[in-house]
Design a protein around this motif. Structure first.
Motif, mmCIF file in Angstrom:
data_model
loop_
_atom_site.group_PDB
_atom_site.id
_atom_site.type_symbol
_atom_site.label_atom_id
_atom_site.label_comp_id
_atom_site.label_asym_id
_atom_site.label_seq_id
_atom_site.Cartn_x
_atom_site.Cartn_y
_atom_site.Cartn_z
ATOM 1 N N SER A 70 -2.721 -0.603 35.699
ATOM 2 C CA SER A 70 -3.041 0.067 36.967
ATOM 3 C C SER A 70 -3.208 -0.925 38.117
ATOM 4 C CB SER A 70 -4.308 0.922 36.813
ATOM 5 O OG SER A 70 -5.447 0.082 36.726
ATOM 6 N N TYR A 71 -3.588 -2.160 37.810
ATOM 7 C CA TYR A 71 -3.773 -3.162 38.869
ATOM 8 C C TYR A 71 -2.462 -3.544 39.549
ATOM 9 C CZ TYR A 71 -8.645 -3.926 37.613
ATOM 10 O OH TYR A 71 -9.994 -3.759 37.405
ATOM 11 N N PHE A 72 -1.339 -3.250 38.916
ATOM 12 C CA PHE A 72 -0.062 -3.735 39.452
ATOM 13 C C PHE A 72 0.719 -2.671 40.226
ATOM 14 C CE2 PHE A 72 -1.514 -6.445 36.126
ATOM 15 C CZ PHE A 72 -1.371 -7.698 36.698
ATOM 16 N N VAL A 73 0.159 -1.466 40.302
ATOM 17 C CA VAL A 73 0.850 -0.412 41.063
ATOM 18 C C VAL A 73 0.152 -0.125 42.387
ATOM 19 C CG1 VAL A 73 1.886 0.684 39.046
ATOM 20 C CG2 VAL A 73 -0.366 1.452 39.824
ATOM 21 N N GLY A 74 -1.015 -0.714 42.597
ATOM 22 C CA GLY A 74 -1.749 -0.477 43.852
ATOM 23 C C GLY A 74 -2.011 1.008 44.036
ATOM 24 N N ASP A 75 -1.647 1.514 45.232
ATOM 25 C CA ASP A 75 -1.902 2.937 45.527
ATOM 26 C C ASP A 75 -0.729 3.822 45.148
ATOM 27 O OD1 ASP A 75 -4.289 2.205 46.655
ATOM 28 O OD2 ASP A 75 -3.427 1.978 48.678
ATOM 29 N N THR A 76 0.319 3.253 44.632
ATOM 30 C CA THR A 76 1.492 4.066 44.307
ATOM 31 C C THR A 76 1.153 5.058 43.194
ATOM 32 O OG1 THR A 76 2.858 2.150 44.853
ATOM 33 C CG2 THR A 76 3.951 3.953 43.687
ATOM 34 N N THR A 77 1.615 6.286 43.375
ATOM 35 C CA THR A 77 1.444 7.318 42.352
ATOM 36 C C THR A 77 2.106 6.827 41.071
ATOM 37 O OG1 THR A 77 1.462 9.032 44.022
ATOM 38 C CG2 THR A 77 2.032 9.711 41.780
ATOM 39 N N TRP A 78 1.340 6.859 39.986
ATOM 40 C CA TRP A 78 1.843 6.195 38.774
ATOM 41 C C TRP A 78 1.291 6.854 37.511
ATOM 42 C CZ3 TRP A 78 -2.122 3.607 36.012
ATOM 43 C CH2 TRP A 78 -1.707 2.908 34.860
ATOM 44 N N ALA A 79 2.098 6.866 36.481
ATOM 45 C CA ALA A 79 1.619 7.281 35.163
ATOM 46 C C ALA A 79 2.208 6.357 34.109
ATOM 47 C CB ALA A 79 2.018 8.728 34.875
ATOM 48 N N HIS A 80 1.448 6.198 33.047
ATOM 49 C CA HIS A 80 1.859 5.336 31.937
ATOM 50 C C HIS A 80 1.846 6.180 30.671
ATOM 51 C CE1 HIS A 80 1.477 2.361 28.737
ATOM 52 N NE2 HIS A 80 0.263 2.785 28.466
ATOM 53 N N ILE A 81 2.941 6.115 29.916
ATOM 54 C CA ILE A 81 3.001 6.892 28.675
ATOM 55 C C ILE A 81 3.086 5.924 27.503
ATOM 56 C CG2 ILE A 81 4.200 8.733 27.433
ATOM 57 C CD1 ILE A 81 5.235 9.806 30.024
ATOM 58 N N ASP A 82 2.093 5.981 26.646
ATOM 59 C CA ASP A 82 2.081 5.107 25.468
ATOM 60 C C ASP A 82 2.781 5.840 24.322
ATOM 61 O OD1 ASP A 82 1.555 3.370 23.351
ATOM 62 O OD2 ASP A 82 -0.405 2.785 24.166
ATOM 63 N N ILE A 83 3.986 5.354 24.000
ATOM 64 C CA ILE A 83 4.837 6.022 23.002
ATOM 65 C C ILE A 83 4.832 5.282 21.664
ATOM 66 C CG2 ILE A 83 6.367 7.150 24.692
ATOM 67 C CD1 ILE A 83 8.387 4.829 24.145
ATOM 68 N N ALA A 84 3.821 4.430 21.444
ATOM 69 C CA ALA A 84 3.804 3.658 20.188
ATOM 70 C C ALA A 84 3.750 4.574 18.960
ATOM 71 C CB ALA A 84 2.633 2.678 20.183
ATOM 72 N N GLY A 85 3.191 5.772 19.112
ATOM 73 C CA GLY A 85 3.142 6.705 17.981
ATOM 74 C C GLY A 85 4.418 7.516 17.829
ATOM 75 N N THR A 86 5.017 7.903 18.931
ATOM 76 C CA THR A 86 6.127 8.859 18.890
ATOM 77 C C THR A 86 7.499 8.195 18.775
ATOM 78 O OG1 THR A 86 6.085 8.909 21.304
ATOM 79 C CG2 THR A 86 4.915 10.671 20.152
ATOM 80 N N ALA A 87 7.575 6.907 19.033
ATOM 81 C CA ALA A 87 8.893 6.249 19.075
ATOM 82 C C ALA A 87 9.550 6.195 17.694
ATOM 83 C CB ALA A 87 8.748 4.844 19.648
ATOM 84 N N TRP A 88 8.749 6.138 16.666
ATOM 85 C CA TRP A 88 9.249 6.188 15.290
ATOM 86 C C TRP A 88 8.100 6.644 14.387
ATOM 87 C CZ3 TRP A 88 7.246 1.766 17.334
ATOM 88 C CH2 TRP A 88 6.438 0.969 16.536
ATOM 89 N N GLU B 91 2.881 12.553 16.637
ATOM 90 C CA GLU B 91 3.547 13.747 17.179
ATOM 91 C C GLU B 91 3.320 13.953 18.664
ATOM 92 O OE1 GLU B 91 5.648 15.181 15.223
ATOM 93 O OE2 GLU B 91 4.966 14.150 13.415
ATOM 94 N N VAL B 92 2.495 13.135 19.264
ATOM 95 C CA VAL B 92 2.197 13.324 20.688
ATOM 96 C C VAL B 92 1.916 11.964 21.318
ATOM 97 C CG1 VAL B 92 -0.147 14.050 19.974
ATOM 98 C CG2 VAL B 92 0.551 14.414 22.328
ATOM 99 N N ALA B 93 2.438 11.781 22.512
ATOM 100 C CA ALA B 93 2.247 10.520 23.218
ATOM 101 C C ALA B 93 1.021 10.610 24.115
ATOM 102 C CB ALA B 93 3.485 10.199 24.054
ATOM 103 N N GLY B 94 0.466 9.465 24.466
ATOM 104 C CA GLY B 94 -0.714 9.421 25.348
ATOM 105 C C GLY B 94 -0.282 9.119 26.769
ATOM 106 N N VAL B 95 -0.787 9.919 27.721
ATOM 107 C CA VAL B 95 -0.425 9.666 29.123
ATOM 108 C C VAL B 95 -1.688 9.444 29.948
ATOM 109 C CG1 VAL B 95 -0.196 12.176 29.558
ATOM 110 C CG2 VAL B 95 0.847 10.560 31.146
ATOM 111 N N MET B 96 -1.611 8.468 30.828
ATOM 112 C CA MET B 96 -2.722 8.117 31.709
ATOM 113 C C MET B 96 -2.131 7.764 33.067
ATOM 114 S SD MET B 96 -4.042 5.758 28.695
ATOM 115 C CE MET B 96 -2.464 6.131 27.969
ATOM 116 N N GLY B 97 -2.960 7.745 34.092
ATOM 117 C CA GLY B 97 -2.423 7.366 35.393
ATOM 118 C C GLY B 97 -3.442 7.541 36.487
ATOM 119 N N ASN B 98 -2.931 7.499 37.739
ATOM 120 C CA ASN B 98 -3.846 7.569 38.892
ATOM 121 C C ASN B 98 -3.638 8.829 39.719
ATOM 122 O OD1 ASN B 98 -1.442 7.077 40.156
ATOM 123 N ND2 ASN B 98 -1.944 4.992 40.833
#
Ligand code: BES
Ligand code: ZN
Ligand code: ZN
Length: 504
Positions: A458-476, A392-399
């Protein structure tokens, strides 16, 4: 299914069925043709106003203009009304109309009862509920399905004490919700499709369908990716006969000041590769492109004009790395070392942690090519997020906490919640390898599988403002909720759209 506002021609809509969305404190402040009938229904004692409660009254021929049937769907306590209740109530109203078997019906509501919700949000939620409530995946079958009722709902709002501005915002919300609802349906359709049908080439073709609107679409082929040195992505694709694609969709409104990139994992089938998955439920890995589905859905909506009325304008670039992950004599093997386009070397310890490998090159490409102000990526990245947070909820992480907050707010506004997990230097350290710069999985002793996926990215975005949302739970796999039955949810389309509208 279409959602309309009343026009002169559509007085007919109410003849078969008019459905009122009613709160506990309803005074039936709707137009004359319906008001009296509604009050009579109330007197029967059978009319329920609790959340989602549906009642239907067949009316004897009454006064001129009275509908044949009056439907009611409850909103509960008006003071505590929220968008999710409205979206669900609208979906219940649609399903009631479907059961009755009408093609055209009217939904009536009074602004005084909806006012606990912002007018725009109320309109959007109602349109989304009506459209998504009607959605069913149409599988390919020998026999074509019997007539699908091509329904139209005419939404008639009585502004009561709220006035014309409230109505205008409500109607803009209805339009936005219709575009978002249709985009979510588009996403659900490609997400639900079988893995042999929804291939990377098919996703690319769907994206090409948006070209010529306000978007530019470009597809990078494997030979283009080779030139760019995208061997992290190409390594995943090696085991598959389906050519990988990097889908680029570019919405660059005149005079834009900022650029954001929205990246989605478009893994059209994840067998695990040489680190093959168990066969139980492996079929579900056709959903492993739902991050890409969300991004395609977003651009479906942008192409339909979802951002036409907002400013200041932001350039929005959609990037969908798309591939299959298959075992084959030529497939990459555990222990192989590949080089991403930014030169980072990666030890592929587990070929099933492939989402991060295709995203690595997509993120590096985003940073290098567009120099974006911010990036968000969406991916069915880890089974671990289902353990941590469920469906019911996705996980979000970032820098960047502000960026993450904005995304969480957009998710809340869309009733697609996200929960932040930490991403700290200690997690990034877990991804360092003795045989390359990085390894694609952390040592199992560390646990934190979802965070490890984000740490790698995170290693591939360098200093760019970034967030990653893991939707493996919410997609179905979420619980049914009137506007969602089963299968792919078209997750995050509504959220991304709200986030894009809020960009400035
Ligand atoms: N696509 C899967 C993640 C997944 C698994 C989503 C189950 C939904 C349900 C991803 O590519 C994957 O296989 N991840 C591995 C990572 C592991 C090898 C570190 C996982 O979650 O098991
Ligand atoms: Zn995998
Ligand atoms: Zn995967």
């Amino acid at each position: 299914m279409k959602v309309r506002t009343p026009t002169q021609k559509q007085v007919l809509a109410r003849q078969e069925l008019a459905t009122l969305l009613v709160s506990d404190s309803t005074r039936f402040d709707v137009d004359e043709a319906v008001k009296d009938g509604a009050k009579r229904c109330k007197r029967t004692g059978d009319l329920k106003t609790s959340r989602r409660a549906a009642s239907l009254f067949h009316r004897p021929a009454g006064a001129r203009g009275e509908p044949k049937r009056l439907g009611f769907v409850g909103l509960g306590d008006a003071k505590n009304l929220d968008t999710e209740t409205l979206r669900r109530a609208a979906a219940v109203a649609q399903q009631q109309a479907e059961r009755v078997g009408v093609d055209l019906f009217e939904v009536l509501c009074c602004a005084d009862e909806l006012k606990a919700v912002e007018a725009f949000d109320a309109g959007a939620a109602i349109a989304e509920g009506l459209l998504l409530g009607a959605y069913r995946y149409q599988p390919p079958r020998k026999e074509k399905p019997k007539k699908r009722s091509a329904q139209t709902a005419v939404v008639r709002l009585f502004d009561g004490k709220q006035g014309a501005d409230w109505r205008k915002a409500f109607e803009r919300g209805l339009k936005f919700g219709s575009i978002g609802g249709e985009a979510t349906i588009f996403a659900r359709d490609i997400e639900n499709m079988a893995g042999n049908h929804a291939t990377p080439s098919r996703l690319a073709d769907e994206a090409k369908g948006f070209a010529g609107t306000n978007l530019k679409v470009k597809i990078l082929e494997e030979k283009d990716m080779e030139k760019l040195g995208m061997y992290s992505l190409l390594g995943v694709s090696r085991g598959s006969v389906q050519p990988a694609k990097l889908i680029l969709m570019d919405y660059a409104p005149r005079g834009y000041k900022k650029t954001v990139c929205v990246v989605g994992k478009g893994l059209t089938f994840d067998s695990g590769g040489i680190s093959i998955k168990p066969s139980g439920k492996m079929d579900e890995m056709r959903y492993d492109m739902c991050g890409g589905g969300a991004v395609l859905g977003l651009f479906h909506a942008i192409a339909a004009g979802a951002l036409k009325d907002v400013g200041p304008k932001t350039r929005i670039v959609g990037i969908v790395p798309s591939s299959e992950n298959m075992p084959d004599a030529d497939a990459q093997k555990p222990g192989d070392v590949v080089t991403a386009m930014d030169g980072t070397t990666i030890e592929v310890l587990n070929t099933d942690a492939e989402g991060r490998l295709i995203l690595a090159d997509a993120l590096a490409y985003a940073v290098k090519n567009y120099e974006p102000d911010s990036i968000v990526d969406l991916a069915t990245l880890t089974g671990a997020v289902v353990v941590a947070l469920g469906h019911e909820v996705a996980g979000v992480m970032g820098n960047d906490d502000e960026h993450i907050e904005d995304l969480i707010d957009a998710g809340d506004a869309a009733d697609e919640p996200n929960w932040q997990l930490p991403l700290w230097p200690a997690h990034r350290d877990q991804m360092k390898s003795n045989f390359a710069d990085l390894k694609n999985i952390q040592s199992p002793a560390h646990g934190n599988g979802t965070i490890a996926g984000a740490a790698f990215l995170s290693y591939f975005v360098g200093d760019t403002t970034w967030a990653h949302i893991d939707i493996a739970g919410t997609a179905w796999g979420g619980r049914a909720k009137d506007y969602y039955r089963s299968g792919a949810a078209g997750t995050a389309v509504r959220m991304l759209l709200r986030w894009c509208r809020g960009l400035s």
